[in-house]
Design a protein around this motif. Structure first.
Motif, PDB file in Angstrom:
ATOM      1  N   GLY A 148       0.799  -1.218   0.000  1.00 34.08           N
ATOM      2  CA  GLY A 148       0.000   0.000   0.000  1.00 34.08           C
ATOM      3  C   GLY A 148       0.831   1.266   0.000  1.00 34.08           C
ATOM      4  N   ALA A 149       1.991   1.230  -0.665  1.00 31.17           N
ATOM      5  CA  ALA A 149       2.879   2.402  -0.702  1.00 31.17           C
ATOM      6  C   ALA A 149       2.323   3.467  -1.642  1.00 31.17           C
ATOM      7  N   SER A 150       2.691   4.723  -1.365  1.00 35.29           N
ATOM      8  CA  SER A 150       2.308   5.822  -2.261  1.00 35.29           C
ATOM      9  C   SER A 150       3.475   6.264  -3.128  1.00 35.29           C
ATOM     10  N   ASP A 151       4.716   5.972  -2.681  1.00 29.92           N
ATOM     11  CA  ASP A 151       5.911   6.359  -3.433  1.00 29.92           C
ATOM     12  C   ASP A 151       6.992   5.301  -3.257  1.00 29.92           C
ATOM     13  N   ILE A 152       7.845   5.171  -4.283  1.00 32.07           N
ATOM     14  CA  ILE A 152       9.033   4.315  -4.219  1.00 32.07           C
ATOM     15  C   ILE A 152      10.256   5.211  -4.415  1.00 32.07           C
ATOM     16  N   HIS A 153      11.233   5.106  -3.521  1.00 32.23           N
ATOM     17  CA  HIS A 153      12.470   5.887  -3.619  1.00 32.23           C
ATOM     18  C   HIS A 153      13.646   4.943  -3.868  1.00 32.23           C
ATOM     19  N   LEU A 154      14.366   5.144  -4.970  1.00 30.77           N
ATOM     20  CA  LEU A 154      15.603   4.408  -5.239  1.00 30.77           C
ATOM     21  C   LEU A 154      16.759   5.390  -5.144  1.00 30.77           C
ATOM     22  N   GLU A 155      17.632   5.179  -4.157  1.00 28.86           N
ATOM     23  CA  GLU A 155      18.653   6.173  -3.833  1.00 28.86           C
ATOM     24  C   GLU A 155      20.044   5.557  -3.879  1.00 28.86           C
ATOM     25  N   PRO A 156      20.899   5.999  -4.813  1.00 26.92           N
ATOM     26  CA  PRO A 156      22.263   5.468  -4.896  1.00 26.92           C
ATOM     27  C   PRO A 156      23.217   6.214  -3.953  1.00 26.92           C
ATOM     28  N   TYR A 157      24.045   5.450  -3.264  1.00 27.73           N
ATOM     29  CA  TYR A 157      25.086   6.037  -2.404  1.00 27.73           C
ATOM     30  C   TYR A 157      26.436   5.462  -2.810  1.00 27.73           C
ATOM     31  N   GLU A 158      27.483   5.841  -2.114  1.00 28.64           N
ATOM     32  CA  GLU A 158      28.831   5.463  -2.526  1.00 28.64           C
ATOM     33  C   GLU A 158      29.042   3.946  -2.497  1.00 28.64           C
ATOM     34  N   ARG A 159      28.487   3.286  -1.477  1.00 28.99           N
ATOM     35  CA  ARG A 159      28.754   1.857  -1.309  1.00 28.99           C
ATOM     36  C   ARG A 159      27.515   0.966  -1.435  1.00 28.99           C
ATOM     37  N   PRO A 203      19.705  -3.516  -2.844  1.00 25.40           N
ATOM     38  CA  PRO A 203      20.314  -4.342  -3.891  1.00 25.40           C
ATOM     39  C   PRO A 203      21.826  -4.106  -3.952  1.00 25.40           C
ATOM     40  N   PRO A 204      22.588  -5.084  -4.482  1.00 25.78           N
ATOM     41  CA  PRO A 204      24.030  -4.890  -4.644  1.00 25.78           C
ATOM     42  C   PRO A 204      24.324  -3.666  -5.505  1.00 25.78           C
ATOM     43  N   LEU A 205      25.424  -2.983  -5.192  1.00 27.71           N
ATOM     44  CA  LEU A 205      25.773  -1.752  -5.905  1.00 27.71           C
ATOM     45  C   LEU A 205      25.950  -1.991  -7.403  1.00 27.71           C
ATOM     46  N   ARG A 206      26.436  -3.199  -7.767  1.00 25.70           N
ATOM     47  CA  ARG A 206      26.685  -3.468  -9.192  1.00 25.70           C
ATOM     48  C   ARG A 206      25.412  -3.464 -10.027  1.00 25.70           C
ATOM     49  N   GLY A 263      24.961   8.810  -8.626  1.00 23.72           N
ATOM     50  CA  GLY A 263      24.050   8.207  -9.592  1.00 23.72           C
ATOM     51  C   GLY A 263      22.713   8.912  -9.588  1.00 23.72           C
ATOM     52  N   GLU A 264      21.763   8.366 -10.325  1.00 21.56           N
ATOM     53  CA  GLU A 264      20.452   8.999 -10.440  1.00 21.56           C
ATOM     54  C   GLU A 264      19.489   8.484  -9.376  1.00 21.56           C
ATOM     55  N   LYS A 265      18.943   9.407  -8.601  1.00 23.96           N
ATOM     56  CA  LYS A 265      17.878   9.057  -7.654  1.00 23.96           C
ATOM     57  C   LYS A 265      16.566   9.015  -8.432  1.00 23.96           C
ATOM     58  N   ILE A 266      15.781   7.975  -8.183  1.00 19.29           N
ATOM     59  CA  ILE A 266      14.503   7.814  -8.881  1.00 19.29           C
ATOM     60  C   ILE A 266      13.379   7.766  -7.852  1.00 19.29           C
ATOM     61  N   VAL A 267      12.349   8.537  -8.096  1.00 18.04           N
ATOM     62  CA  VAL A 267      11.141   8.473  -7.263  1.00 18.04           C
ATOM     63  C   VAL A 267       9.961   8.133  -8.163  1.00 18.04           C
TER      64      VAL A 267
END
Length: 577
Positions: free
Chosen positions: A205-216, A234-237, A290-294
């Motif tokens: 029942g989510a309203s948003d999904i956030h995919l956020e890349p960081y250094e590791r 998920p793995p960085l690769r 990297g690109e943050k996706i919402v």
């Protein structure tokens, strides 16, 4: 479970022959286990079936809640087999493996497990609910199990020629082959992983999904009932492959990584036993790693279009209905991003949407499309701004105009002129409460007499979480605490407060669903006079409260009194004035 369990339950007087026939008929139509069907229909309890099977077949019963299982024993039966037959391995002594099962008569299950493990199998009986809890406890949630399988597939399918050079990506994006990105994003495991993320967001029942890349690492979070929760990492690769897959689905340019992009994904899915069409509004933003996706999830079936079910108090609902039914003037809805303004205005438009009415909307973006409403998507890059759309609307013979947001002087001026020339104008503004909206309009440069004569009603709102009904429990709250948050001493003495303890239904949060807090201010003759003489927002608020306006805090206190929400939620979203 074979139908003989039904006959045994009839013989032992747990159910009647008619109830068994009802359950068998349901099983023929919908499938499923007979025991589960009898329980879901309310004919028997879990423990009834367990005790009957234990007595009938001389098989011991066990309470799995008080049993700790050795991890080495768990590895003997794969999760697929455990789920298929609803069994949990308990212990091994010599060449004998003891399993807990809901159906000790299932010879297929016992033979299969004998073949897989090479051990003799001794069954004991446990309730279906305890088996399910044990499977989740020891093997993981269905989501975690599926995710593990996908990761294993990815690991097996990865080849040297398809791996992305992440070091090169950091130093210079031009070194990454777009062909490689395309290929990696179209590999079956990546497709499965992205599909799993999307489907899990719908289940939760989510309203948003956030995919956020960081250094590791990469972090994926869901916003559920207004709060962000970590879901997976998920793995960085896989970062670039996941990003590319989503961008391809949203028809974006996967080669463009330096600029923000917007897109849309439309999927058809069977969810909650019915087919639905769901939109994901996708936004990408270049960040340091990297690109943050919402992805904003837009499910038309979840859009509340009945104003009486949004959470308005009776007096507030009457006022806003009277405001939107006027033939001309301006109605403004205000609040921060994510406070439900769009839902309120769409509900109002749905109420006004009749064959004899011409409704024009200018939105950025158009979140939901409605039959009978003429909706325009704003595209500032080609000159189609809110102001330009509004000017065109006035030449389209409109009755009602909806402006997605009043941002600047030009848009506001045209909207007010439309409201003064026989059109009903609905729009949103970003302010903290209803009275301060007047100050905001004046600060934009609009003359006081235009604001006073055009604006008929202002509604400020917030969204707060509701207590989960499945785990709702009464708690003691000190009398002084209730008085401090705004209750009178007389009210505080008679108020019961509640909270959610946390359960499976609410994912352990104690909250399930959201409801609105509303502050509806009519611009009466007295308030018009205050606007004309340059009164402050505080003075306007004082007069509005005298005339019966409920503030956001008072709306919140009413929700506490009704046992709908908690003190913490009201304090998080409102202030005491």
């Amino acid at each position: 479970m074979p139908s003989q369990i039904g006959e045994i339950l009839v013989r032992e007087n747990f159910i009647t022959s008619e109830q068994l026939e009802t359950a068998l008929k349901y099983q023929r139509q919908h499938g499923g286990r007979l025991g589960s069907i009898l329980i879901s229909l309310g004919f028997v309890q879990d423990d009834d079936i367990t005790s009957v099977l234990s007595k009938q077949y001389g098989v011991p019963s066990i309470n799995l809640a008080f049993f700790e299982i050795d991890p080495a024993v768990l590895k003997l039966i794969p999760i697929e087999t455990a789920q298929k037959y609803m069994v949990v391995p308990l212990s091994r002594v010599g060449s004998t493996l003891t399993i807990a099962t809901v159906d000790p008569t299932n010879v297929f299950a016992i033979d299969d497990i004998k073949f897989i493990t090479g051990f003799n199998v001794e069954p004991v009986v446990a309730t279906e609910s305890s088996i399910l809890e044990a499977l989740e406890k020891y093997y993981g949630t269905p989501h975690a199990i599926e995710l593990k399988k996908v990761y294993e597939e990815i690991a097996l399918s990865e080849k040297e020629s398809f791996e992305l050079d992440l070091e090169a990506a950091t130093e210079g994006e031009e070194q990454i082959s777009i062909d490689e990105l395309q290929r990696s994003s179209e590999e079956a495991p990546i497709i499965k992983l992205v599909n799993l993320i999307l489907s899990e967001s719908l289940k939760k029942g989510a309203s948003d999904i956030h995919l956020e890349p960081y250094e590791r690492d990469v972090r994926i979070r869901f916003r559920i009932d207004g709060i962000l929760y970590n879901i997976m990492s998920p793995p960085l690769r896989l970062r670039d492959a996941i990003t590319s897959r989503i961008k391809i689905m949203a028809k974006m340019d996967i080669a463009e990584k330096r600029l923000p992009q917007d897109g849309r994904i439309k999927i058809r899915t069977s969810f909650n036993s019915k087919k639905q069409e769901i939109d994901f509004r996708v936004s990408t933003l270049p960040t340091l790693f990297g690109e943050k996706i919402v992805l904003r999830i837009l499910n038309r079936d979840n859009l509340p279009l009945d104003m009486s079910k949004l959470g308005f108090e009776e007096i507030s609902l009457k006022r806003i209905e009277a405001g939107i039914l006027k033939p001309y003037g301006m109605v403004l809805v205000t609040g921060p991003t994510g406070s439900g303004k769009t839902s309120t205005l769409y509900s109002a438009l749905n109420r006004l949407n009749t064959p004899e009415t011409n409704i024009m909307t200018a939105e950025d973006p158009v979140e939901y499309n409605f039959r009978g409403i003429n909706q325009v998507q704003i595209k500032e890059q080609i000159g189609l701004t809110f102001a330009a759309a509004l000017r065109s609307f006035l030449r389209q013979d409109p009755n009602i105009i909806f402006v997605g947001e009043i941002r600047d002087f030009e848009t506001t001026e045209i909207a007010i002129k439309a409201a003064l020339t026989g059109h009903l104008v609905l729009s949103t503004v970003h302010t903290n409460d209803a009275p301060s909206t007047i100050s905001r309009l004046l600060n934009m440069g609009i003359e006081p007499f235009l604001v006073a004569t055009s604006v008929h009603l202002i509604c400020a709102q917030r969204l707060i979480r509701k207590i989960c009904n499945e785990c709702k429990t009464e708690i003691k709250t000190p009398l002084q605490t209730l008085i401090d948050i705004g209750f009178s001493p007389e009210e505080a003495k008679n108020i019961q407060t509640f909270k959610g303890e946390g359960c499976k239904t609410c994912n352990g949060t104690g909250y399930k669903g959201r409801i609105g807090l509303y502050e509806v201010m009519e611009v009466s003759d007295a308030i018009q006079e205050l606007i004309l003489v340059g009164a402050t927002a505080r003075e306007i608020k004082r007069k509005a409260v005298e005339e019966g306006m409920l503030t956001l805090r008072q709306s919140g206190l009413n929700k506490i009194k009704a046992g709908i929400t908690t003190l913490d939620e009201v304090l998080r979203e409102t202030v005491l004035n």
